[in-house]
Structure formats: C-alpha cells, structure tokens
Design an enzyme around this catalytic site. Structure first.
Site, PDB file in Angstrom:
ATOM      1  N   LYS A  11       0.769  -1.318   0.001  1.00 38.23           N
ATOM      2  CA  LYS A  11      -0.133   0.103  -0.075  1.00 38.23           C
ATOM      3  C   LYS A  11       0.894   1.319  -0.143  1.00 38.23           C
ATOM      4  CE  LYS A  11      -3.782  -2.283   2.232  1.00 38.23           C
ATOM      5  NZ  LYS A  11      -5.075  -2.447   3.582  1.00 38.23           N
ATOM      6  N   TYR A  51     -13.056  -1.633  -3.343  1.00 32.04           N
ATOM      7  CA  TYR A  51     -13.205  -1.612  -1.782  1.00 32.04           C
ATOM      8  C   TYR A  51     -14.880  -1.402  -1.562  1.00 32.04           C
ATOM      9  CZ  TYR A  51      -8.386  -1.501  -0.325  1.00 32.04           C
ATOM     10  OH  TYR A  51      -7.059  -1.981  -0.089  1.00 32.04           O
ATOM     11  N   ASN A 114      -2.048  -0.002   6.820  1.00 36.38           N
ATOM     12  CA  ASN A 114      -1.549  -1.149   7.289  1.00 36.38           C
ATOM     13  C   ASN A 114      -0.488  -1.972   6.348  1.00 36.38           C
ATOM     14  OD1 ASN A 114      -3.350  -1.935   5.625  1.00 36.38           O
ATOM     15  ND2 ASN A 114      -4.632  -3.036   7.134  1.00 36.38           N
ATOM     16  N   HIS A 117      -2.003  -5.486   1.445  1.00 32.65           N
ATOM     17  CA  HIS A 117      -3.442  -6.255   1.482  1.00 32.65           C
ATOM     18  C   HIS A 117      -3.296  -7.522   1.253  1.00 32.65           C
ATOM     19  CE1 HIS A 117      -7.523  -6.772   0.224  1.00 32.65           C
ATOM     20  NE2 HIS A 117      -6.901  -7.584  -0.876  1.00 32.65           N
ATOM     21  N   GLU A 128     -10.037 -10.058  -7.129  1.00 35.97           N
ATOM     22  CA  GLU A 128      -9.103  -8.984  -6.967  1.00 35.97           C
ATOM     23  C   GLU A 128      -8.005  -9.136  -8.108  1.00 35.97           C
ATOM     24  OE1 GLU A 128     -10.118  -8.735  -2.249  1.00 35.97           O
ATOM     25  OE2 GLU A 128      -8.309  -9.323  -2.893  1.00 35.97           O
TER      26      GLU A 128
HETATM   27  P1  CMP Z   1      -7.505  -4.552   4.222  1.00 35.01           P
HETATM   28  O1  CMP Z   1      -7.877  -5.619   4.958  1.00 35.01           O
HETATM   29  O2  CMP Z   1      -6.463  -4.723   3.212  1.00 35.01           O
HETATM   30  O3  CMP Z   1      -8.802  -3.965   3.165  1.00 35.01           O
HETATM   31  C1  CMP Z   1      -9.551  -3.262   4.106  1.00 35.01           C
HETATM   32  C2  CMP Z   1      -9.060  -1.917   4.471  1.00 35.01           C
HETATM   33  O4  CMP Z   1      -9.814  -1.162   5.254  1.00 35.01           O
HETATM   34  C3  CMP Z   1      -8.102  -2.624   5.571  1.00 35.01           C
HETATM   35  O5  CMP Z   1      -6.961  -3.254   4.981  1.00 35.01           O
HETATM   36  C4  CMP Z   1      -7.724  -1.420   6.069  1.00 35.01           C
HETATM   37  O6  CMP Z   1      -6.499  -0.725   5.505  1.00 35.01           O
HETATM   38  C5  CMP Z   1      -9.025  -0.475   6.176  1.00 35.01           C
HETATM   39  N1  CMP Z   1      -9.536  -0.526   7.385  1.00 35.01           N
HETATM   40  C6  CMP Z   1     -10.013  -1.564   8.215  1.00 35.01           C
HETATM   41  N2  CMP Z   1     -10.595  -1.132   9.201  1.00 35.01           N
HETATM   42  C7  CMP Z   1     -10.472  -0.002   9.517  1.00 35.01           C
HETATM   43  C8  CMP Z   1     -10.706   1.051  10.277  1.00 35.01           C
HETATM   44  N3  CMP Z   1     -11.408   0.546  11.369  1.00 35.01           N
HETATM   45  N4  CMP Z   1     -10.108   2.276  10.333  1.00 35.01           N
HETATM   46  C9  CMP Z   1      -9.660   2.804   9.111  1.00 35.01           C
HETATM   47  N5  CMP Z   1      -9.183   1.791   8.071  1.00 35.01           N
HETATM   48  C10 CMP Z   1      -9.704   0.550   8.259  1.00 35.01           C
END
Ligand code: CMP
Length: 139
Positions: A11, A51, A114, A117, A128
């Site tokens: 990311k 998303y 984070n 993905h 995806e």
């Molecule tokens: P990922 O699981 O790759 O895909 C969905 C994304 O939404 C997740 O990673 C985070 O980047 C984002 N995400 C999930 N929960 C939260 C949250 N509580 N606040 C902000 N971003 C979130």
C-alpha cells in the site's frame, strides 16, 4: 480444497516509507512465487470499486483517500494454501494486534495504513487478481 493463489498490494504508506524491497523479500522467502506484478496508482474510481464491499463503513472515505495518494505494488502470488498462509505472513489488520515478525507488525503504522493487503478467500483472490491484471499479464 484450498486454492494456490492470492492477491496482494503493497500500500501507499509502505511504498512511501521505502519498504517495497523488504516486503517482497519476506514474501518470496516465505515460499510465494510471483505470477503477476505491477507498480501502479489507483484512481478514486478504482479504489471505490475495489473496496465496494466496505462502502457503507465509516472509514470508507479515508480508505479511498489513502489508497489513491501514491503508487502501490499489486501482485498475484502462488503457493499451496496461498490465502491462509499469506494472511499469517502479513498478520492482523491492526498492527497492534499483529504477531511478532509479521509484515504488518514490522511495517504498518495503523489499522488504516497497514502496509499490505491480502485476499480473505479464494473467491476474492480470483476477483481481486482479475481486477488488476489481464490474463496475458499472469505467468
Ligand atoms: P485490508 O484488510 O487490506 O482491506 C480493507 C481495509 O480497510 C483494511 O485493510 C484497512 O486498510 C482499512 N480498514 C479496516 N478497518 C479500518 C478502520 N477501523 N479504520 C480505518 N481503516 C480501516
């Protein structure tokens, strides 16, 4: 029967922080073979579509802004039990809950930013991967 492919993105936060090489090293050292890869940037429309499942969540706008702010690395990875093994390698969505040594524990800064993905099912891995790659880009 589990599938042998998963989809990942490094990311924008991890790209900005210079972690592409270290993350790819961990992925390949864990036994994943790269069958497709590209360096690209998502448009707002791309991120909203990718998303879409999260469109009603309170963090959706923040997620789209984050995922479009800079380039990403998208890849399809091959290994037996790929989805489950890759999710173990990257760790929990929230880096504070991620196990020691996982990619998110090492490189993620928050639950939103984070670092990587990983697909959550074989079905989503296929969806995806097809979102990002044409058949002729997969080897
Ligand atoms: P990922 O699981 O790759 O895909 C969905 C994304 O939404 C997740 O990673 C985070 O980047 C984002 N995400 C999930 N929960 C939260 C949250 N509580 N606040 C902000 N971003 C979130």
């Amino acid at each position: 029967m589990t599938g042998n492919r998963t989809f990942t993105m490094i990311k924008p936060d991890a790209v900005e922080n210079g972690h592409i090489g270290a993350i790819m090293e961990k992925i390949t050292a864990a036994g994943f073979k790269i069958v497709a890869m590209k360096y690209t940037q998502l448009s707002v429309r791309d991120a909203q579509a990718f998303y879409a499942v999260h469109s009603e969540r309170p963090f959706f706008g923040e997620l789209v802004t984050f995922m479009t702010r800079g380039p990403i690395v998208a890849a399809i990875l091959e290994k037996s039990n790929a989805v489950e093994d890759f999710r173990a390698l990257i760790g929990a969505t929230n880096p504070e809950e991620a196990a020691e040594g996982t990619i998110r524990k090492l490189y993620a800064t928050s639950i939103g930013e984070n670092a990587v993905h990983g697909s959550d099912s074989d079905e989503n891995a296929a969806i995806e991967g097809a979102f990002h790659f044409a058949g002729r880009e997969v080897y």
